[in-house]
Scaffold this motif. Structure first.
Motif: not given
Ligand code: MCN
Length: 765
Positions: A191, A661, A664, A669, A684, A687, A689
């Motif tokens: 992403v 990250q 996430g 995620e 999105l 998924y 984020v």
């Protein structure tokens, strides 16, 4: 003039970026450009029976339609590294002709005059498929009788890797406790803010190709385009201007990019392509997707005796150009910052009918750290020992460096205890434990996770920099790196400006232009500060010496007597007898003696035959609501050591992004496929984020242990935040839930999962 190194100055690139003047690949406007669009596989696994392109060819605005049959003689996408154990590496054809192996795989392309015509025509391509049974779970893929993705890869076993020694077995047998844990590093999507984007332009003047691409490896990709398109490399010029995030996944050429470049060359035109978010989620390489079984042997007093790490890594449908990198990292980093007398690691890398996996920020180090740190906390529970005490007992001591681990790596320097102590002090660990007991008595579930970690940085051994001083005295650094948001225009300027004693904002940094920068490797593996920074430092030192020599001639003084202060070269003890950059540089083009090279420039490539090892301690305090499984992060802090920090503010920025990250991955995620290989997280909406408002505040603390391997003493930091955070967050949650008997939850820690784990533990009781 004081050195700029260590100063938190604002980024040179930001005025351009925050006023909308950034130039991303999709911003590049070429008159008369054509647009590419792709027909993609709706199946996870299917044989291609026929492809009928007639309707698409007749559609308005269409200039060309191509399939794999039109690409005879075009080499497959190059694989950077295929382990010797691979029985075969099935070619990653630019467009397949025989079968498709994951949903979204491109099978044909349309080139049309506008993007909508291209997309409409792509819909008209009729592909007849014979659907085949798919396999998406790597463990199932290894089972006898599972669908075979490639005849030449029996049992879907792409390759194996191993490290360490089998002495582990005897050592485990002799251990007082043996802890075995199975953990999952969930598959995550990359992403990037900017999806993939390319503009390829036939260059009539020299019969070559100009490519503008968001990439982390401009020079490597130039070679790959040359090979794929069949143009000598010296006729390919690649630009990577601004790149909106790469995170490891923009380091190689994708099939769609290869088609775009090929068609630009064949049609003698400019062709562009950028993917939609849903195409990106289906086909950009994804990260993690590892299952790890970790076995840790320990004596009753807490001393670690042995470590055995077994990994099943999901390669997806094809081996991506650097798809093996993450697996390799676990083989070397499984021991983390601890002393293990013996250790070994082994991996089986498996093809499945899912999108290819590749390096994603951390690339193997987050996976290794997660398994190990979870096992250390589990061992502490088993021994009824404080998890911090257990870590302290086993951390490599500061006087043991350079330290060779039983699986091979030699850690350069470290003081793991110092980072840990600073973190513990910051959260007042002992006080927290007392407070936790008090809160538990009130029915509140608050826990702490403490991770100690180490990671390699500076992989693949060299980077290039050239510094030129033009006639006006202006300094330009030409860097071989491929930044995607890290701030290289600032830190390389800080390094050069400190050495040349000129204002940092006066230095221009050029990167991502293979015509201007002679060579380069790129930005991955947290390597650019160490390697690119050191190359820049050495080039600046050479430039300074050359300028001293020219100044000596001009001032009729001895070179040894020439001193550089505040951007002026002068005779020592006589500041009035001096010259500024412009005067020396201007003279160097005209007036130098025949023995001297005209102009002022210097090229350096800095190489190391080892990597540096940044490290640190991350700590999280989290509370769990046992009624609904919701987690509140009360506090998160990182104590990171990346040696000499060039720009502490940018270091914090890197840690912040890396943390987001890791957060996430740990909390929300997960890429999911159904059993037929249909992607369930293709937008999105599906998924998750983390949004900025969901990412908790982080406190940054540092220790500084310079690396002896590079002249800056720097280590990397680009990946640290996502390496340390998943185990820190998960261990905090498990610590919170310890009174309820919950000892395991797989990431991502969504509220329903945590709630289910609580219910299961209650039921178990
Ligand atoms: N830095 C510093 N002093 C140090 C180390 C680093 O000041 N001792 C700062 C510098 O600003 C430097 C940055 O941190 O530019 C990152 O440096 P380094 O650790 O050398 O990493 P690289 O520049 O080689 O970047 C690669 C790394 C990786 S592997 C991924 S993935 C990643 C990352 O950086 N992807 C990123 N950070 C990213 N940041 C953004 N915005 N976008 C990405 O795609």
């Amino acid at each position: 003039m004081p050195s700029y190194i260590g100063q938190s100055i604002k980024r040179n690139e930001d005025p351009r970026l925050i006023t909308g003047r950034g130039v991303f690949s999709d911003d590049v406007d070429v008159p008369g450009t054509l647009y590419a669009a792709f027909a993609r596989s709706p199946h996870g696994h299917a044989r291609i029976i026929s492809i009928d392109t007639s309707a698409a060819k007749a559609a308005p605005g269409v200039e060309a339609v191509i399939t794999g049959h039109d690409l005879q003689g075009v080499p497959p996408i190059p694989v950077g590294f295929a382990p010797p154990s691979a029985p075969a590496v099935p070619p990653n054809h630019v467009l397949p002709t025989q079968k498709v192996v994951y949903v979204g795989q491109a099978v044909a392309a349309v080139i049309a005059r506008d993007p909508y015509q291209a997309q409409d025509a792509a819909q008209l391509i009729e592909v007849e498929y014979e659907p085949l049974a798919a396999v998406v779970d790597p463990l199932m893929a290894l089972e006898p009788g599972s669908p075979q993705i490639y005849a030449e890869v029996p049992g879907n076993l792409g390759f194996t890797m191993s490290s360490g020694s089998n002495d582990v077995e005897a050592a485990l047998k002799a251990s007082d406790e043996v802890i075995t844990l199975r953990v999952v590093n969930n598959r995550v999507a990359v992403v990037p803010l900017e999806n993939r984007a390319i503009v390829a332009q036939y260059d009539a003047f020299d019969r070559g190709l100009t490519v503008t691409l968001g990439t982390q490896q401009p020079h490597g990709d130039r070679s790959a385009f040359g090979r794929i398109v069949g143009v000598p490399e010296n006729r390919v010029r690649l630009y990577a201007h601004d790149v909106g995030g790469g995170f490891g996944a923009k380091g190689n050429v994708y099939p769609e990019e290869a088609v775009t470049a090929l068609m630009a060359y064949r049609l003698r035109k400019a062709v562009r392509w950028s993917d939609s978010r849903s195409e990106n989620l289906r086909t950009m390489t994804q990260g993690r997707a590892h299952l790890t079984e970790i076995t840790l042997g320990v004596r009753r007093d807490g001393t670690f005796t042995a470590l055995d790490t077994k990994v099943v890594a999901d390669l997806g449908g094809v081996l991506a150009p650097v798809g093996a990198a993450s697996v390799g990292s676990i083989m070397t980093m499984c021991c983390g910052p601890y002393k293990f007398p013996v250790a070994r690691a082994a991996a089986r890398a498996v093809y499945t009918n899912t999108a290819p996996t590749g390096p994603y920020r951390g690339a193997g180090r987050p996976e290794a750290t997660y398994a190990l740190e979870r096992a250390v906390d589990e061992a502490a529970r088993r021994l009824n020992m404080d998890p911090v005490e257990l870590r302290k007992k086993n951390l490599i001591e500061p006087n043991q460096f350079p330290y060779t681990t039983p699986v091979g790596p030699v850690y350069d320097t470290g003081n793991y205890q110092a980072a840990l102590e600073i973190g513990l002090k910051a959260v007042d660990y002992d006080h927290f434990r007392a407070e936790q007991r008090r809160l538990r008595a009130q029915g509140r579930y608050v826990g702490i996770g403490v991770t100690t970690f180490v990671e390699p940085a500076g992989a693949l051994f060299w980077e290039f920099a050239e510094i030129r001083v033009d006639r006006s005295g202006k300094v330009t650094v030409y860097s071989g790196g491929g930044p995607t948001g890290q701030g290289h225009e600032t830190i390389l300027a800080q390094i050069a400006a400190s050495e040349l004693q000129v204002p940092v904002e006066s230095i221009e940094v050029v990167h991502g232009d293979t015509g201007a920068v002679a060579m380069g490797v790129g930005s991955f593996g947290s390597r650019s500060t160490i390697l690119g920074g050191s190359a820049t430092l050495h080039a600046a030192q050479q430039v300074r010496e050359k300028m001293r020599a020219v100044a000596a001639g001009m001032l009729e003084a001895r070179v040894d007597d020439i001193q550089l202060d505040d951007g002026r070269f002068h005779v020592a003890g006589n500041p009035a007898r001096g010259l500024d950059f412009g005067a020396i540089a201007g003279f160097s083009y005209f007036g130098v003696s025949p023995a001297q090279e005209p102009g002022i420039s210097a090229r350096e490539s800095f190489q190391m035959n080892a990597v540096a090892y940044p490290f640190g301690t991350h700590i999280c305090i989290a509370e769990v609501n046992p009624e609904n499984g919701e987690i509140t992060i009360q506090r998160y802090l990182g104590v990171d050591d990346c040696g000499t920090m060039i720009n502490p503010m940018l270091v914090a920025g890197q840690l912040h992004g890396g943390f987001a990250q890791g957060f996430g991955e740990a909390m929300m995620e997960q890429v999911l496929y159904d059993s037929d290989g249909q992607l369930l997280t293709g937008s999105l909406m599906d998924y998750a984020v983390p949004k900025a408002s969901q990412v908790p505040p982080i406190e940054f603390l540092h220790t500084v242990t310079p690396s002896p391997l590079d002249p800056l003493g720097a280590k990397g930091v680009g990946e640290a935040g996502c390496i340390a955070s998943p185990p820190t967050l998960v261990n905090a949650v498990l610590d919170a839930l310890a009174p309820l008997g919950v000892t395991h939850v797989d990431m991502p820690l969504t509220a329903p999962r945590v709630w289910a784990a609580i219910q299961a533990a209650k039921g178990g009781k």
